[in-house]
Design an enzyme around this catalytic site. Structure first.
Site, mmCIF file in Angstrom:
data_model
loop_
_atom_site.group_PDB
_atom_site.id
_atom_site.type_symbol
_atom_site.label_atom_id
_atom_site.label_comp_id
_atom_site.label_asym_id
_atom_site.label_seq_id
_atom_site.Cartn_x
_atom_site.Cartn_y
_atom_site.Cartn_z
ATOM 1 C CG ASN A 8 -1.854 1.129 1.314
ATOM 2 O OD1 ASN A 8 -1.742 2.078 0.523
ATOM 3 N ND2 ASN A 8 -2.777 1.080 2.243
ATOM 4 C CE LYS A 15 -1.158 1.471 6.857
ATOM 5 N NZ LYS A 15 -2.604 1.452 6.776
ATOM 6 N NE ARG A 89 -6.054 2.041 -0.293
ATOM 7 C CZ ARG A 89 -6.066 3.193 0.358
ATOM 8 N NH1 ARG A 89 -4.976 3.629 0.943
ATOM 9 N NH2 ARG A 89 -7.171 3.900 0.438
ATOM 10 C CG HIS A 178 -12.707 4.011 3.030
ATOM 11 N ND1 HIS A 178 -13.329 4.963 3.798
ATOM 12 C CD2 HIS A 178 -11.385 4.192 3.211
ATOM 13 C CE1 HIS A 178 -12.424 5.695 4.416
ATOM 14 N NE2 HIS A 178 -11.232 5.243 4.066
ATOM 15 C CG HIS A 206 -13.950 2.534 6.826
ATOM 16 N ND1 HIS A 206 -13.211 1.410 6.533
ATOM 17 C CD2 HIS A 206 -13.049 3.512 7.076
ATOM 18 C CE1 HIS A 206 -11.923 1.698 6.613
ATOM 19 N NE2 HIS A 206 -11.803 2.972 6.938
ATOM 20 C CG ASN A 209 -7.001 10.436 10.314
ATOM 21 O OD1 ASN A 209 -7.608 11.220 11.063
ATOM 22 N ND2 ASN A 209 -5.932 10.780 9.644
ATOM 23 N NE ARG A 239 -9.240 13.158 3.138
ATOM 24 C CZ ARG A 239 -9.174 11.834 3.107
ATOM 25 N NH1 ARG A 239 -10.264 11.104 3.256
ATOM 26 N NH2 ARG A 239 -8.033 11.233 2.909
ATOM 27 N N GLY A 330 -14.687 3.398 14.657
ATOM 28 C CA GLY A 330 -15.828 2.473 14.662
ATOM 29 C C GLY A 330 -15.580 1.244 15.520
ATOM 30 C CG ASN A 332 -10.502 0.837 18.919
ATOM 31 O OD1 ASN A 332 -10.303 -0.162 19.599
ATOM 32 N ND2 ASN A 332 -9.933 1.026 17.748
ATOM 33 C CD GLU A 382 -8.708 -0.627 4.136
ATOM 34 O OE1 GLU A 382 -8.173 -0.209 5.186
ATOM 35 O OE2 GLU A 382 -9.043 0.104 3.205
HETATM 36 P P1 AMP Z 1 -7.734 4.378 11.268
HETATM 37 O O1 AMP Z 1 -7.606 5.453 10.231
HETATM 38 O O2 AMP Z 1 -8.770 3.359 10.929
HETATM 39 O O3 AMP Z 1 -6.416 3.769 11.654
HETATM 40 O O4 AMP Z 1 -8.260 5.108 12.593
HETATM 41 C C1 AMP Z 1 -7.461 6.029 13.267
HETATM 42 C C2 AMP Z 1 -8.293 6.792 14.269
HETATM 43 O O5 AMP Z 1 -8.970 5.884 15.164
HETATM 44 C C3 AMP Z 1 -7.476 7.678 15.188
HETATM 45 O O6 AMP Z 1 -7.292 8.939 14.626
HETATM 46 C C4 AMP Z 1 -8.319 7.756 16.437
HETATM 47 O O7 AMP Z 1 -9.106 8.928 16.386
HETATM 48 C C5 AMP Z 1 -9.263 6.573 16.365
HETATM 49 N N1 AMP Z 1 -9.101 5.674 17.505
HETATM 50 C C6 AMP Z 1 -8.177 4.718 17.696
HETATM 51 N N2 AMP Z 1 -8.350 4.108 18.890
HETATM 52 C C7 AMP Z 1 -9.416 4.701 19.469
HETATM 53 C C8 AMP Z 1 -10.093 4.533 20.715
HETATM 54 N N3 AMP Z 1 -9.727 3.626 21.613
HETATM 55 N N4 AMP Z 1 -11.155 5.336 20.956
HETATM 56 C C9 AMP Z 1 -11.550 6.255 20.052
HETATM 57 N N5 AMP Z 1 -10.945 6.465 18.867
HETATM 58 C C10 AMP Z 1 -9.892 5.702 18.575
#
Ligand code: AMP
Length: 396
Positions: A8, A15, A89, A178, A206, A209, A239, A330, A332, A382
């Site tokens: 990726n 990555k 990707r 996505h 989804h 970030n 964004r 979503g 966490n 993914e």
């Molecule tokens: P991703 O782009 O899927 O890796 O998600 C990253 C985002 O997940 C981070 O910017 C955090 O805001 C959010 N995140 C990660 N862990 C937690 C958590 N325990 N509670 C709330 N948000 C989380």
């Protein structure tokens, strides 16, 4: 043992993941960040643990060299675990690529030609493809497009009400993104629920970030919140998501913003970061709970938009069988999930507050047993999806 390397390659990062597809387990994974900047970071994780070092990485070619050095020095060596294929990707396949595609020079050319539609992504994806094809010239390389899953959207869902000739001449329409994640989690939900995918209506949120919602009917995307580019739709880390386009005219005319400045403002300096000063939902929820009104408003705006899309997609689907939360937020944030679904009992959505609070530990149901719509948390993967599609395409 059939091994697939997933690559990726982003604008400033690379990555990678080496997967044993007999068990869909990760043999090693790595992340090389800040390519082209004075200081970069190189991370590699394998069965022995994690290694991280700082080193300047001048180009995508250098990032590939760093990845190869990681495998050679930290293992597993690519001689002991040789990849049978490489899955890449690619963000934008527009209406040219409808599924995973074996890469040849012509495919490379087409990905390049689509770069104006994804100027931040496709050139970086292509740099990864070129680097990998040089290093692994004798195995198949497969492009897996973020947009492919959404090519099933109807014209009604994917056409903007923009002057038709202008839109057609410039290939302006909704392509979504996505898709690899939406496909993976909607299929995983059907399998987990032991329900035929063909008859399941699922709204997927989804939320990482980057964030997007998707209405999945019988395993097919029928609408999604990202648009021609990943800027449209939900409020994201940095964004804006949806915004009245006239705001741009206004900022240009009244405040002198140039096109590049507006691009930067909407893509990188807005969203939760722009609203609250941080793009991390953990910080925003903590501050909001402590009474910080700026964080509270940021979270309100964030959740308001999620509910807007969820409602829209339940109507589009003619009702929902399942709602799926995935990605960093979503998976966490019990708080964001609870607030998104608050007061939706009239729609048949009943969240189980205790189940919702359980820590992220694989796929799970968080609605009550009586809830007509089943709410799930499904960790996205993914890389596995890209590797699966790569294998399927190469017939290995
Ligand atoms: P991703 O782009 O899927 O890796 O998600 C990253 C985002 O997940 C981070 O910017 C955090 O805001 C959010 N995140 C990660 N862990 C937690 C958590 N325990 N509670 C709330 N948000 C989380």
């Amino acid at each position: 043992m059939t091994i697939v390397l997933v690559v990726n390659s982003g604008s400033s990062s690379l990555k990678y993941q080496l997967l044993d597809m007999a068990t869909e387990t990760t043999l090693a994974a790595g992340l090389i960040e800040r390519i082209g900047e004075p200081s970069g970071s190189v991370r590699h994780t394998n069965a022995d643990g994690k290694r991280e070092r700082e080193a300047p990485i001048a180009s995508h070619d250098d990032a590939f060299e760093a990845m190869l050095a990681n495998f050679a020095e930290l293992g597993p060596t690519l001689e002991s675990a040789p990849p049978a294929a490489v899955g890449h990707r690619v963000v934008q396949g527009a209406r040219r690529f409808f599924g995973p595609t074996i890469i040849d020079d012509d495919v490379e050319r087409n990905i390049d030609e689509l770069s104006p539609l994804a100027p931040l992504h496709n050139p970086a994806n292509l740099a990864g493809i070129r680097g990998a094809r040089r290093v692994f010239p004798n195995i198949p390389h497969v492009a897996v497009f973020d947009t492919a899953f959404h090519t099933t959207m109807s014209d009604a869902a994917s056409t903007y009400a923009l002057n038709r000739e202008v839109a057609e001449a410039n290939r302006v329409r909704k392509y979504g993104a996505h898709g690899t994640s939406h496909k993976y989690v909607s299929e995983a939900a059907a399998e987990f629920l032991d329900r035929p995918l063909e008859s399941l209506r699922t709204a997927v949120l989804h939320i990482g970030n980057g964030a997007s919602a998707c209405a999945v009917d019988g395993g097919k995307s029928v609408d999604t919140s990202m648009g021609m580019t990943p800027l449209e739709g939900l409020v994201m880390g940095t964004r804006t998501g949806d915004i009245d386009p006239a705001v741009l005219f206004h900022l240009h005319r009244k405040a002198g913003y140039t096109v590049d400045e507006l691009d930067d403002l909407l893509n990188r300096r807005s969203g939760l970061l722009g609203l609250t000063g941080t793009n991390d939902v953990r910080d925003v929820t903590r501050r909001a709970a402590a009474g910080d009104v700026v964080a509270q408003l940021g979270l309100d705006v964030y959740v308001h938009r999620l509910r807007h899309y969820l409602g829209s997609y339940l109507v589009t689907l003619g009702g929902g069988d399942a709602i799926v939360f995935t990605a960093g937020v979503g998976e966490n944030s019990a708080e964001v999930r609870r607030r998104t679904l608050e007061g939706l009992e009239w729609l048949g959505v009943e969240l189980d507050l205790e189940r919702n609070q359980l820590p992220n530990d694989g796929i799970r149901v968080i609605s009550t047993d009586a809830s007509r719509v089943i709410v799930l948390v499904v960790p996205t993967n993914e890389e596995v999806e890209i590797a699966r599609q790569t294998l399927a395409q190469t017939g290995l």
